[in-house]
Design an enzyme around this catalytic site. Structure first.
Site, short mmCIF file in Angstrom:
data_model
loop_
_atom_site.label_atom_id
_atom_site.label_comp_id
_atom_site.label_asym_id
_atom_site.label_seq_id
_atom_site.Cartn_x
_atom_site.Cartn_y
_atom_site.Cartn_z
N THR A 200 4.27 57.17 -76.53
CA THR A 200 5.66 56.60 -75.72
C THR A 200 5.51 57.54 -74.01
O THR A 200 5.27 58.93 -74.23
CB THR A 200 7.21 57.20 -75.90
OG1 THR A 200 7.01 56.03 -77.46
CG2 THR A 200 8.05 56.22 -75.49
N LYS B 267 9.32 49.27 -75.18
CA LYS B 267 9.53 50.67 -75.99
C LYS B 267 11.16 51.38 -75.76
O LYS B 267 12.13 52.01 -75.81
CB LYS B 267 8.42 51.68 -76.47
CG LYS B 267 8.58 52.99 -76.98
CD LYS B 267 9.14 52.62 -78.63
CE LYS B 267 9.52 54.32 -78.87
NZ LYS B 267 8.12 54.87 -79.45
#
Length: 296
Positions: free
Chosen positions: A101, A176
């Protein structure tokens, strides 16, 4: 292009989730090269047949597909763009999958740099924690070109089930951020609900049985509330990494002029928890703030 089982896959970053993800590739028959800063974390994979490489550069020079699962955007930048990084040492035609991420802007930068070198970069962050990684049930959110996505899809399907190409480079990371924003406020609700159950003298497990199947149901409620109740705060996902994600999401939201008060509150609570020495705990440790402060 087709990536068969004779393809060499490099995996960089063998952490809580990366170890399971790389293991699925090994057991599917791929030759897997691994590198991580702490070699001991890779020992189980090496015993299963993975091949250790001494550096990112050495791994990059030999792999046809390179998957990265590292900690922070700064780690991603160093791994891809540094002097000893992937883009300086990988071969033309290599497929690059960053499953960390990270920031949408860095994903776009890596995509453009890879394109100039004849490589194919996808940002593919995941959700599902240690359980999803272990059971190959991760949600994988992808940004990049359709053709590259279809080429690596069989590899992604070994690690996850809900796999969606969201758009061009950076779209996976933006997706995300949506995921993390939704989780941030939800975690507050889960903790408050479990603390309320305890304060009211109810059996929290019995309460959970009632509410997780109804409108309140969520992944966090079903998977993390039992850990809270059991006093298990081992990391499926580190608090320090969740704070990193929330900082990325806040910066992106502010850049777009979007108000995210729930996200700001969640970040402040997690930062308070980290200051108490819980940065290495799992995100479910937020429950401690609600129970310790209120005598539950």
């Amino acid at each position: 292009m087709t990536l068969g089982k004779n393809s060499v896959v490099g995996f960089i970053g063998i952490g809580v989730m990366g170890k399971s993800m790389a293991g699925h590739l090994l057991r599917a028959g791929y030759q897997v090269l691994v590198y991580t800063r702490t070699k001991s974390k890779a020992e189980t994979l090496l015993q299963e047949g993975a091949v250790w490489k001494e550096s990112v550069a050495e791994l990059a020079a030999q792999a046809q597909v390179i998957i990265t699962m590292v900690g922070y955007p700064s780690d991603v930048e160093e791994t891809y763009l540094g002097d000893g990084g992937i883009l300086r040492h990988a071969r033309t035609g290599t497929y690059l999958l960053d499953m960390t991420t990270s920031t949408p802007s860095l994903a776009k930068e890596i995509y453009q740099a890879a394109k100039q070198k004849g490589m194919y970069a996808l940002d593919a962050p995941v959700s599902g924690g240690d359980i999803g990684a272990r059971e190959a049930r991760l949600t994988i959110m992808v940004g990049g070109d359709q053709e590259a996505f279809e080429t690596v899809r069989p590899i992604l399907e070994l690690m996850g089930q809900n796999i969606v190409l969201q758009g061009q480079a950076g779209a996976g990371q933006h997706t995300k951020m949506c995921n993390q924003i939704a989780i941030a406020s939800n975690m507050i609700g889960v903790c408050e609900a479990m603390a309320y159950a305890g304060k009211a003298g109810l059996d929290p497990l019995s309460v959970l049985q009632s509410i997780e199947a109804g409108a309140a149901g969520s992944w966090s409620l079903s998977n993390l509330a039992p850990r809270m109740i059991a006093g298990s705060f081992e990391p499926g996902f580190y608090i320090k990494h969740f704070i990193k994600d929330m900082n990325i999401a806040l910066a992106a939201a502010e850049e777009m002029g979007l108000l995210t008060p729930g996200l700001k509150l969640a970040k402040s609570l997690y930062e308070e928890l980290a200051e108490k020495g819980e940065a290495e705990s799992g995100t479910q440790a937020l429950y401690k703030l609600f129970t310790e402060k209120q005598g539950v």
